[in-house]
Design an enzyme around this catalytic site. Structure first.
Site, short mmCIF file in Angstrom:
data_model
loop_
_atom_site.label_atom_id
_atom_site.label_comp_id
_atom_site.label_asym_id
_atom_site.label_seq_id
_atom_site.Cartn_x
_atom_site.Cartn_y
_atom_site.Cartn_z
NE ARG A 53 -1.78 -1.37 3.68
CZ ARG A 53 -2.04 -2.16 4.71
NH1 ARG A 53 -3.16 -2.84 4.78
NH2 ARG A 53 -1.16 -2.29 5.69
CE LYS A 163 -5.14 2.48 3.52
NZ LYS A 163 -5.24 1.22 2.75
NE ARG A 195 -11.19 -3.24 9.01
CZ ARG A 195 -10.25 -4.17 9.18
NH1 ARG A 195 -9.09 -4.07 8.54
NH2 ARG A 195 -10.43 -5.20 9.97
CB SER A 233 -9.39 0.58 3.55
OG SER A 233 -8.30 -0.17 3.15
CB ALA A 234 -6.77 -0.03 8.86
NE ARG A 330 -8.13 -8.60 1.18
CZ ARG A 330 -7.66 -8.27 2.38
NH1 ARG A 330 -8.20 -7.28 3.06
NH2 ARG A 330 -6.65 -8.92 2.91
CB SER A 349 -11.78 -2.90 0.82
OG SER A 349 -11.43 -2.45 2.09
N GLY A 360 -21.94 -9.04 6.42
CA GLY A 360 -22.21 -8.52 5.09
C GLY A 360 -21.45 -7.23 4.87
#
Lengths: 369, 369, 369, 369
Positions: A53, A163, A195, A233-234, A330, A349, A360
């Site tokens: 990332r 993020k 998150r 998303s972390a 994922r 993600s 979910g």
């Protein structure tokens, strides 16, 4: 002022391969100054020690800095670079670029089209992560990003991508040294805390959850509280929250539209099929060509159902000490969606804490109008 | 003589949890002497050091031995125990039990129903694995199993499940000490070699591939050679091939039917949807109740596409050194199938060498008639 | 002309953290133009999809390019950047910087001191990896690097570090498309093939193995052929071999010395203890202070014994499908060495094919004189 | 009454391979009724979904049940079966069998020799794990086991091995359904909580920590509280704590002796070397034969230093989302100890919460007298 939004989805051969973006810039199809956000799927483990990332982010900064005439570090403050690690199963590494420029024509727009806005919170202290401080700062930033997108009504928001930071051993020690207790001592677990708090920030901003009734204790405990459009998303590469709001606006003049729905569990693709049919008029079984030509991307969240089962049958994702549950989730959600869309370069993600119902998660479809 | 076939799918809380089977036996719904085969999904890594397969096999032997009045070891020679490791993603650990008894009524059967037959090869030497010796012995055993099932025509065979050995470091050393060269020195890779040779054995038996034109060099090289009904699974717990043939026969009087198809790639569920509609008259979107009531299980193979891409987009399964590609592939195919069938206790097994086209694999649906 | 060699070992907080190097450059303790090689341990998996090596390499190029007045790409051709992934167990991520400048004093040097030289091969085609083409090109480059180091006698060479390419799915496909057969179709296995061929290149250059008697078939098969000073490391980030020769020379005027030995197996630290005592006069049990003050680094190779056992007892490294054997081996050898040296920032690199005896590997100790 | 203790260390080819034990029993060298404890190292991941422990336990029960004339389940209540998963790095899977029988000669014993005693706690509720309920029940059981061993003085206790339960998703749900909050919702983390509480139970029993000053909050928080002889290991296969006390007693007439020490960190083998020299008169460098002939096993604990560093250098074990830190730690400590003892079949168990100082752990050496 009205905005014209463009969306480009490009493949890559590795986290730092931006050759296609470079070609687009060179050809003038994309202008560096128009880019407001990039959402990437990179091929790391998507967990704590995923440096793909950070590596991709650096490559984007290096690509854009000279073209924007600013430093690499300054690119971060101008473009929302959201890299989500983990392309398990069939998922294919790629970047989705959101570009935006002022429209020469004033906004009479009868049709609503895709609009995009961004915002940034301040840097968080390690002990603020996963707590109300993060929730509240995020809620404010979402409102700022909505204004940036030209969206007034929460009902027109279809996806809020965030993020957010995580705790490393170093950050945990820093908090402890200063006499503060971080929300967890486990680095992997901190990703879920960050998150979750960020998602509740979205829920507060959009009126899905009442801020007044929320406290630290609800975060990662009361799963009935969630946002139906948040995707958080972390990552190890930042200390603040970066927010991208996507929605529909009459002030947007793009060729793109967006709609959203919720997957009730990891294999619930009925909503996606319905969204394609009802919102966009595409039958995914028979209109395969339309699917390929119109669908740009799906943005979706995945998580292992916290009760340990899917439709009544036990899953093993939470007891697997070799592969973290976000990786399993994922892989599963990615393949389920790919089997409907016929496309594997999807933004799926991991970790859907307070993002959609437990087990979910929300999804948003971006299509050519 | 005609056979009555019964199929039971039971959940488990771990590899050795056979409490539901015990209850069925106790209640008389299932008789130990009728059991011809058990196909299990156990929750190990499905690769070399997956002891959950062996552990489950032992539990089954221990359960059946006293009820059959034979030793635990002798159970192996009577019942085809095929345990496939790996329940990645949403897949749920379970066992499918195939029971068979003689029909009191002679076979006038106008309708074809599910028939099952089994056979065993001799033990293989380490250097025979992945080579023609394994292909040829398997082909003979498939013919024996067809006869056992009462199936004369290869066109009536819908699935051939094989459990085959793999190479451990010890077996490799044994071969080398005796002056023989095993097909590979890599234990993980040996699983693919053994699966591939076994699948070609099926193809030879069913006339899908000409034996005369086949040599050692084709195995794991010429991917145009494959069986559309073979499913082979390698495990550390055996030295020979165990074969289960499933098909349709007028001499079978079960309440079950079987049909098969091929997934062209890991996200190709169109064939499964078509099979449900055309072979069984169920629309998976609207007849969710029929789906739940009639579908017993799907038996399917999964593999990472060897050319590194799915529908033109790069996947990362073959370059991932943290998670073996078979684990990725099971997670993906399992979720894609589960999203159609609304059920996660599915038999999805990894490594589809010479089983269906490259990157895809065969599937068989077992339904209540 | 004589050379003055300097060695700096610096810690990092991540693959791209070069703050300490930056400070050294700023302070003038280190000059960019003197840097000939950097050997890093980065915290990836050390296997195929380890992008931390590439990320660190990029960070070094970006750091040095402006200071050298050349492009980032050109830094590669000037400095040998060897990043070895994998800091399993206690190993600590770090970089060792080798700097070299001309000595103002002519070389009368009675004492031999640490000398360093580098060289590069041409880019290899995918099908050349793991074969004689790679062996021969490497042998030539080692000779060039010896000359660059000012070392005439092979006996004065104590370590030859090589970074070599690996095969990705893309490279394998490329070879196949052009009608060539790569040495393996397995990306992880290709790392061993490339390391093995490179090590034999060293052995040929130093006269440890006769080139004339060597063929493709010996590579990764005849383990009696090895170099006692080669250390080779495969990475996704390059297409050629990068060679660093380290040894002792009277024409070197550094404050550093180097000696080497061989570990017969993964727990054989007797040679290291002996080397400390006999070559450098340090008793590792009682002279802990001298150890800390004088030892700069140990450079060592680690591998899982290919016969599946260490001192007669079975190990499980080669049958573990969750963790690759190179990761196990680095963790083990790293801790064994750290327990002698009292230091965990050690250069222990995995995969010792043809580098020392099977299951063992060479080591070199760099100390302050 | 005096006891004669025998110790057998046997190798295995897999978790359920007890052929060597069977041979010992057949040959009469070992009697089933004498076996009080078995400590095994099995080759699973040592974490939540490690079924090799359970599998080995079942094999031992099946082996001993017919020879003891009791059911397999009853073996559990008679023999302390402690299986520790994880043989990372060089560690070799094996079992250490402790047998005990009454001495025909009354106890005048001038010399102290190895004595062994066992005890069991009641089953714990999920919400009791990692809390004072587990601490207190363990403390009582340790006292019972000391009496069983014939040891009166806490100073004569050299090792207390405990096997304790962990939380699975099912157990967590059970507690929540009954309105109780388990100490953690993370299954992997629950292993540390259970190990920590069990170790503090030992500390309380032996007077190393005052029970009165201990509360739930200290567990896994105040690392200054620890036992120097506790070794605790969590497993999915039990619901109570199983305790084995080892020490020296004049009432023991075995050929074995035991001594213990503490490793301050994962690479601290100085204490082991000192213990060999001072307690047993063996120089590990020069008396390699004596080492091989006399050392039976070392029992040791390993953990990743919670402050993220070893001797001041950063380690990456706690930030690695691909390999759990206990796996890293076992690989490291196992190799460090093996490099001293020249033997890899060592009992190194992961997770040393409240067992020795943070990042370090206790060790005990069992030697032939």
């Amino acid at each position: 002022m009205d905005q014209i939004v463009d969306v480009f989805k490009i493949p890559c051969s590795g986290p730092a391969d931006l050759r296609v973006a470079e070609a687009l810039l060179q050809a003038g199809e994309l202008r560096a100054q128009d880019i407001v956000a990039v959402m990437g799927k990179t091929e790391g483990n998507g967990c704590v020690n995923d440096f793909t990332r950070d590596y991709a982010t650096r490559a984007w900064c290096d690509l854009l800095a000279p073209r924007l005439g600013i430093s690499s570090a300054a690119v971060h403050e101008r473009v929302a670079l959201v890299m989500s690690g983990g392309t398990e199963g069939v998922l294919s590494p790629h970047f989705t670029i959101f570009a935006r420029r002022a429209s020469p024509v004033a906004g009479t727009g009868a049709d609503k089209r895709l609009a995009v806005g961004i915002a940034f919170t301040r840097d968080f202290l390690p002990e603020e992560l996963g707590r109300m401080a993060q929730v509240n700062a995020t809620a404010v930033a979402v409102t700022v990003a909505m204004a940036d997108a030209g969206i007034d009504d929460a009902a027109d928001v279809h996806f809020v991508q965030i993020k957010c930071p995580l705790l490393t051993t170093q950050k945990i020690d820093d908090a402890l040294r200063r006499g503060h207790t971080p929300v967890t001592h486990d680095t992997y677990e901190s990703m879920g805390a960050s998150r979750g708090a960020s998602a509740l920030g979205v829920a507060v901003a959009l009126g899905e959850v009442e801020a007044a009734q929320l406290s630290d204790d609800d975060i990662r405990h009361d799963w009935s509280l969630y946002s139906a459009v948040a995707s958080t998303s972390a990552g190890i590469e930042l200390d603040n929250n970066v927010i991208i709001v996507m929605g529909m606006s009459t002030r947007a003049r793009s060729k793109y539209v967006i709609a959203h729905g919720v997957m009730r569990d990891a294999i619930d693709v009925a909503g996606v099929r319905k969204c394609l049919r009802e919102d966009f008029g595409i039958d995914p079984d028979t209109q395969v060509d339309a699917l390929h030509q119109r669908v740009v991307n799906v943005l979706a969240k995945a998580e292992a159902s916290p009760d340990g089962s899917v439709r009544g049958a036990r899953h093993t994702m939470l007891n697997d000490s070799d592969i973290n549950s976000t990786r399993h989730a994922r892989a599963a959600v990615g393949a389920a969606l790919a089997s409907v869309l016929g496309n594997t370069a999807l933004y799926v993600s991991g970790g859907a804490e307070h993002q959609g119902p437990p087990g979910g998660g929300p999804f948003a479809l971006i299509l050519r109008a």
